[in-house]
Design an enzyme around this catalytic site. Structure first.
Site, PDB file in Angstrom:
ATOM      1  N   SER A 239      63.179   9.696  33.385  1.00  0.00           N
ATOM      2  CA  SER A 239      62.422   9.661  34.534  1.00  0.00           C
ATOM      3  C   SER A 239      62.877   8.738  35.585  1.00  0.00           C
ATOM      4  O   SER A 239      63.564   7.651  34.980  1.00  0.00           O
ATOM      5  CB  SER A 239      61.023   9.218  34.045  1.00  0.00           C
TER       6      SER A 239
ATOM      7  N   GLU B 180      64.589  25.642  43.931  1.00  0.00           N
ATOM      8  CA  GLU B 180      63.781  24.994  42.728  1.00  0.00           C
ATOM      9  C   GLU B 180      62.929  25.961  42.168  1.00  0.00           C
ATOM     10  O   GLU B 180      62.321  26.675  42.963  1.00  0.00           O
ATOM     11  CB  GLU B 180      63.317  23.599  42.921  1.00  0.00           C
ATOM     12  N   ALA B 181      62.384  26.086  40.978  1.00  0.00           N
ATOM     13  CA  ALA B 181      61.633  26.704  40.350  1.00  0.00           C
ATOM     14  C   ALA B 181      60.349  26.555  41.184  1.00  0.00           C
ATOM     15  O   ALA B 181      59.559  27.646  41.314  1.00  0.00           O
ATOM     16  CB  ALA B 181      61.310  26.297  38.833  1.00  0.00           C
TER      17      ALA B 181
ATOM     18  N   ASP C 227      52.151  21.792  53.164  1.00  0.00           N
ATOM     19  CA  ASP C 227      52.772  21.501  54.188  1.00  0.00           C
ATOM     20  C   ASP C 227      53.672  22.724  54.492  1.00  0.00           C
ATOM     21  O   ASP C 227      54.518  22.782  55.401  1.00  0.00           O
ATOM     22  CB  ASP C 227      53.606  20.495  54.268  1.00  0.00           C
TER      23      ASP C 227
ATOM     24  N   ARG D   8      66.505  14.176  30.046  1.00  0.00           N
ATOM     25  CA  ARG D   8      66.447  13.534  31.416  1.00  0.00           C
ATOM     26  C   ARG D   8      65.770  12.452  31.591  1.00  0.00           C
ATOM     27  O   ARG D   8      64.354  12.563  31.519  1.00  0.00           O
ATOM     28  CB  ARG D   8      66.254  14.545  32.460  1.00  0.00           C
TER      29      ARG D   8
ATOM     30  N   SER E  45      52.221  16.996  51.162  1.00  0.00           N
ATOM     31  CA  SER E  45      52.625  18.459  51.052  1.00  0.00           C
ATOM     32  C   SER E  45      51.528  18.802  49.741  1.00  0.00           C
ATOM     33  O   SER E  45      50.347  18.976  50.119  1.00  0.00           O
ATOM     34  CB  SER E  45      54.043  18.063  50.186  1.00  0.00           C
TER      35      SER E  45
END
Length: 542
Positions: A506, A376-377, A284, A504, A68
């Site tokens: 990891s 997603e952003a 990709d 959050r 990607s």
């Protein structure tokens, strides 16, 4: 598993010894790493793909060789299930086990145990795996390793589809398992037909203004977009830069990931492009972001949140025409979505729900609705239509008079369900839908950007002795442990206008991530620092 099958696996696995100290984990992106170390991993994922096909027979599985948005020296491998979606999470632990098996004997032992537990019948000749790769130089050799892995399982065949975007492979695997025409030509024709249908339904044939300039990230997306324009949509005014043909390096200072993270124009874009509508694909072509150059290298970014808002507005407009109370329309975001976008979507009266970070979690949540929109952003997302709801729309259209507002609204929704990739995020189909909606609205990229103004935000990483001591709700919007930390965070949030913050842990390192936003950048920075201090005081710091 008989002795012949065991001998075949032992012989082929000897060709791909596991590099010393290599330790990989299968995630949303599959396996990724330095391409020179991945042959054994890709070979083993070939075996897994064959077993998956046999488990779900008669089903075709997809295997994509890509990394990607990673640098060109990296590569990776991921599996597409028959639905065109990602590999079932239930199989991810097995993927980790065989990728990290220390010897051919250990590998075969794990496979034998798994085959027996899953009751997979080998040797019946019904397994099929479709393989594709992006444009990375390492892709061809790794694809050969995958072929050997697939073929080492008795009764399984590998079909090499050559160079494709990741979303193309997912689309084709989905189509194949639904009994539809599943070629690259069919993919292009499906996009073309639905795009032209939507253009024909635009009232008063509004113009979108200037041409569009595409940054192809020097990857497969620019190449495939060029094929689409030359062979199917020659009247679209799109200039493609960073195609990879002019010596540019894949993802190096180009592409959606670079533009979104650095908030600057990619290579090949500058003062001559001020005000022009521009879009970047990633390596990709499974994500995209729009932007326009405001001055020099400075840009105004229209990220995944802005794309989601545009799509939601358009879909909602069609549903309003139908007065369609029977459609459950849902919008799915993560906690990282900018609060201004969430406020805008709530203002439209939409059902906004949050999912855990990671595309597979958003996709799963969006599939619960009749029409579920997620992004997603970073620009990865799509619109999912339930098959029952599309059937309902098709039946409804039969009873409407052609050309009426209702007929046109139904026709638009049906065309969108065919244009936008139902399997995964797809930069090419996403681009086409953005262009349709802008033309439908009669908007410039600047007008689109005025939907809302992003709140200033800041992200901080805090190293901690043990990340597992931080536990959040499933949506990751609030902390459950350590006890008392969420109350302390709420106390800090209340000090700032439009303040919002969360922590959050990891998934891979002993780090807790802090996200904060507020009405000014100074306040967002201050809030992030305050919450980072709370993390240190509750969890300790390394």
């Amino acid at each position: 598993m008989d002795e012949t099958q065991i001998a075949s696996l032992l012989k082929s696995s000897d060709l791909f010894p596991l590099p010393q100290s290599l330790k990989l984990s299968y995630g949303t992106a599959g396996f990724r790493g330095d391409a020179t170390l991945l042959a054994s991993t890709v070979y083993r994922v070939g075996i897994l793909s064959s077993l998956r096909s046999l488990k779900l027979k008669p089903s075709t599985i997809g295997l994509m060789i890509t990394a990607s948005h990673n640098k060109v020296s990296d590569n990776g491998v991921k599996v597409s299930d028959p639905s065109g979606g990602m590999l079932s999470q239930e199989w991810e632990p097995f993927a980790d086990q065989i990728a990290n098996a220390s010897s051919p004997q250990k590998l075969v032992s794990l496979i034998k145990e798994f085959v027996e537990r899953e009751e997979i019948s080998i040797g019946d000749g019904e397994g099929e795996v479709w393989l594709a790769r992006d444009t990375r130089p390492s892709g061809e050799a790794l694809l050969r390793a995958a072929e050997i892995g697939v073929s080492s399982v008795s009764g399984c065949v590998a079909v090499d589809l050559g160079v494709l975007t990741t979303p193309q492979l997912h689309w084709m695997v989905r189509a194949k398992n639904k009994g539809l025409n599943a070629t690259e030509k069919a993919y292009f024709e499906s996009l073309t037909t639905s795009f032209k249908c939507l253009i024909d339904l635009i009232p008063f044939n509004k113009s979108s203004g200037s041409k569009l300039v595409l940054d192809g990230a020097n990857g497969v997306g620019g190449e495939k977009m060029d094929e689409l324009l030359r062979g199917y949509l020659s009247n679209l005014d799109i200039e493609i830069r960073n195609t990879g043909r002019d010596g540019g390096v894949l993802n190096e200072s180009v592409g959606a990931d670079f533009v979104q993270k650095e908030n600057v124009a990619p290579l090949g874009f500058g003062v001559n492009d001020v005000g022009v509508r521009c879009v970047s694909f990633d390596g990709d072509a499974d994500r995209l972001v729009y932007f326009y150059v405001s001055s020099g290298e400075k840009i105004e970014l229209l990220d995944g949140d802005k794309i989601l808002s545009l799509f939601a507005l358009f879909v909602k407009e069609q549903l309003n025409v139908l007065d369609n109370g029977c459609c459950r329309l849902g919008v799915v975001q993560t906690a990282y979505a900018n609060g201004a976008s969430t406020d805008y979507l709530n203002g439209l009266g939409l059902d906004v729900v949050f999912a855990k970070t990671g595309v597979k979690h958003l996709h799963e949540k969006a599939a619960e609705f009749d029409v579920g929109i997620y992004f997603e952003a970073n620009g990865h997302g799509t619109i999912l239509f339930s098959e029952d709801y599309v059937s309902l729309l098709v039946d409804k259209r039969k009873g409407l008079s052609e050309g009426s507002d209702e007929y046109n609204a139904v026709s638009r929704l049906v065309a969108v369900s065919k244009l936008i990739n139902q399997a995964v995020g797809d930069a090419i189909s996403g681009l086409l839908l953005v262009e349709v909606v802008l033309r439908h609205m009669g908007w410039s990229v600047q007008k689109w950007n005025e939907l809302y103004k992003d709140l200033p935000s800041r992200q901080v990483k805090v190293e901690v002795p043990d990340r597992t001591a931080a536990v959040t709700t499933r949506e990751e919007t609030e902390a459950l442990r350590p006890l008392g930390i969420q109350d302390a965070i709420n106390g800090e949030i209340r000090k700032y206008k439009r303040g919002r913050a969360f922590i959050r842990p990891s998934g891979t390192e002993d780090v807790v991530r802090v996200y904060a936003e507020a009405s000014t950048q100074e306040d967002a920075d201050s809030l992030a620092d305050s919450v980072a201090q709370l993390v240190k005081s509750f969890l300790g710091s390394s």
